[in-house]
Design an enzyme around this catalytic site. Sequence first.
Site, PDB file in Angstrom:
ATOM      1  N   ASP A 189      84.092 -58.847  55.868  1.00 54.29           N
ATOM      2  CA  ASP A 189      84.038 -57.399  56.040  1.00 54.29           C
ATOM      3  C   ASP A 189      84.961 -57.014  57.200  1.00 54.29           C
ATOM      4  O   ASP A 189      84.866 -57.579  58.295  1.00 54.29           O
ATOM      5  CB  ASP A 189      82.608 -56.927  56.330  1.00 54.29           C
ATOM      6  CG  ASP A 189      82.487 -55.412  56.266  1.00 54.29           C
ATOM      7  OD1 ASP A 189      82.236 -54.899  55.156  1.00 54.29           O
ATOM      8  OD2 ASP A 189      82.661 -54.753  57.314  1.00 54.29           O
ATOM      9  N   ASN A 242      90.182 -45.157  59.178  1.00 47.19           N
ATOM     10  CA  ASN A 242      90.317 -43.996  58.289  1.00 47.19           C
ATOM     11  C   ASN A 242      90.197 -42.686  59.055  1.00 47.19           C
ATOM     12  O   ASN A 242      90.957 -41.739  58.821  1.00 47.19           O
ATOM     13  CB  ASN A 242      89.255 -44.046  57.184  1.00 47.19           C
ATOM     14  CG  ASN A 242      89.622 -45.030  56.078  1.00 47.19           C
ATOM     15  OD1 ASN A 242      90.797 -45.278  55.821  1.00 47.19           O
ATOM     16  ND2 ASN A 242      88.616 -45.587  55.431  1.00 47.19           N
ATOM     17  N   HIS A 252      93.417 -42.047  55.443  1.00 49.36           N
ATOM     18  CA  HIS A 252      93.101 -43.023  54.397  1.00 49.36           C
ATOM     19  C   HIS A 252      94.313 -43.858  54.001  1.00 49.36           C
ATOM     20  O   HIS A 252      94.155 -45.004  53.546  1.00 49.36           O
ATOM     21  CB  HIS A 252      92.539 -42.303  53.168  1.00 49.36           C
ATOM     22  CG  HIS A 252      91.155 -41.763  53.392  1.00 49.36           C
ATOM     23  ND1 HIS A 252      90.036 -42.563  53.383  1.00 49.36           N
ATOM     24  CD2 HIS A 252      90.714 -40.506  53.675  1.00 49.36           C
ATOM     25  CE1 HIS A 252      88.950 -41.824  53.624  1.00 49.36           C
ATOM     26  NE2 HIS A 252      89.348 -40.570  53.795  1.00 49.36           N
ATOM     27  N   ASP A 282      94.248 -47.836  53.572  1.00 47.34           N
ATOM     28  CA  ASP A 282      94.760 -48.596  52.425  1.00 47.34           C
ATOM     29  C   ASP A 282      95.753 -49.664  52.883  1.00 47.34           C
ATOM     30  O   ASP A 282      95.722 -50.809  52.413  1.00 47.34           O
ATOM     31  CB  ASP A 282      95.438 -47.659  51.426  1.00 47.34           C
ATOM     32  CG  ASP A 282      94.445 -46.744  50.726  1.00 47.34           C
ATOM     33  OD1 ASP A 282      93.231 -47.020  50.803  1.00 47.34           O
ATOM     34  OD2 ASP A 282      94.886 -45.756  50.108  1.00 47.34           O
ATOM     35  N   GLU A 338      85.700 -52.095  52.072  1.00 46.59           N
ATOM     36  CA  GLU A 338      86.384 -53.070  52.914  1.00 46.59           C
ATOM     37  C   GLU A 338      85.721 -54.438  52.856  1.00 46.59           C
ATOM     38  O   GLU A 338      85.947 -55.293  53.718  1.00 46.59           O
ATOM     39  CB  GLU A 338      86.412 -52.580  54.367  1.00 46.59           C
ATOM     40  CG  GLU A 338      85.071 -52.546  55.069  1.00 46.59           C
ATOM     41  CD  GLU A 338      84.296 -51.251  54.829  1.00 46.59           C
ATOM     42  OE1 GLU A 338      83.405 -50.937  55.642  1.00 46.59           O
ATOM     43  OE2 GLU A 338      84.584 -50.552  53.834  1.00 46.59           O
TER      44      GLU A 338
END
Length: 397
Positions: A262, A270, A275, A279, A305
């Site tokens: 994780d 973010n 965002h 990404d 994630e």
Amino acid sequence: MDFLDVPTVLKVSAVFNLMAALAWLMLAQTFRVAPRAARLMAAGHLLRIASQGCGECTAGWPLLLRQAVPAFGLLASVTLLTLALRHMLRSRQRVHDIAWVGGLGALGIAAGLASGSGLAPQLACTAGVALLSLLAVRDLVRGIGGQLSPVVTACMTLPFAALAALSVGHVAALLLLPGWGDHGLDGEPPTPARVVLWFVVTAGITLSLIALLIWRVISRIQHLTYRDPLTGALSRRAFEQALAEAQAQLQRGHGFALVMIDVDHFKRINDEHGHAAGDAALQHCVRLWQAGLRAVDRLGRLGGEEFCALLPLAAPQDLPTAMAVAERLRATLAAQPLHWKGVELPLSASFGVALPATDDPRGESGLARADAELYRAKAEGRNRVCAAPEFHGLAAA
């Protein structure tokens, strides 16, 4: 048979090449399927019409033109088909070899025409076609040999191999049979057998490339089905399938470990950078992790994630090796921040490692144990590896 006379076969061949060119153009312009390769294929078919000759219709042409059009047309047609094949295979190999063969062949044709020889242009053209055909065979074997069965690979390479064989045979005839190179220059049509052979080979090459295109489309659909579109990692469905297969192999003594991953503080990325940065961060993570895993390892994106790696082990209980791999992935990410629009974004991740249970066909128990260790790693400060049940977390350096 009357319907196989030379003019009829030449007309059928011309119609076939014209229809094939239109079909490839439609694929390129309307459906956007392999557009670059399809345009090259269309141009190759159109040039094939010009190069195949039509017997008496060229009888009134100047001798130089009767020599130049078939020679340049055939060489250019096969060059374009070979380029189209390489584009369709998405080969990383550059096209220098094709350009050299085509260029030297064209220079040979031009030199032969300038010297007034009727033999030299045909030799240069046919030798160039033979070499280009062999390059196509090599590209196909390299491109699909490891992914399709030997029978399918052989069927798809056969038309190019046949073209190479015909070309080599024609070179031998030009060199060994007196007067062979004069056929067609005085308006005499080619023999029926030669016309039919060339038509069959042309149709075979077209069908082979259509089959290759279909395989490419199917592969693309499978990629979209089994791969996460953002990161390229396995999709959740594909990873669950791989896990079920690994669980089945576990009964036969083929062990594996699960590593839940994780990305730490992903929401902060973010919120602070958008965002698009998030990404990019996920893509950066997967790129680094994939580089640190073996070909037999499987990395899947379970959602957001959160990722999971499936690591086959030489020994079923070899948890230390799995932990070492997880620690290497952790350290690699921590040492290589993401550079995003001039900003350096440090990244880290938490890892939970667990061995599977033998009585768990879907691997749910192993995933749950790895997930529990992941949460323990986060609770103990993140950017660390924790394993169940014997091993304790490895603190970040």
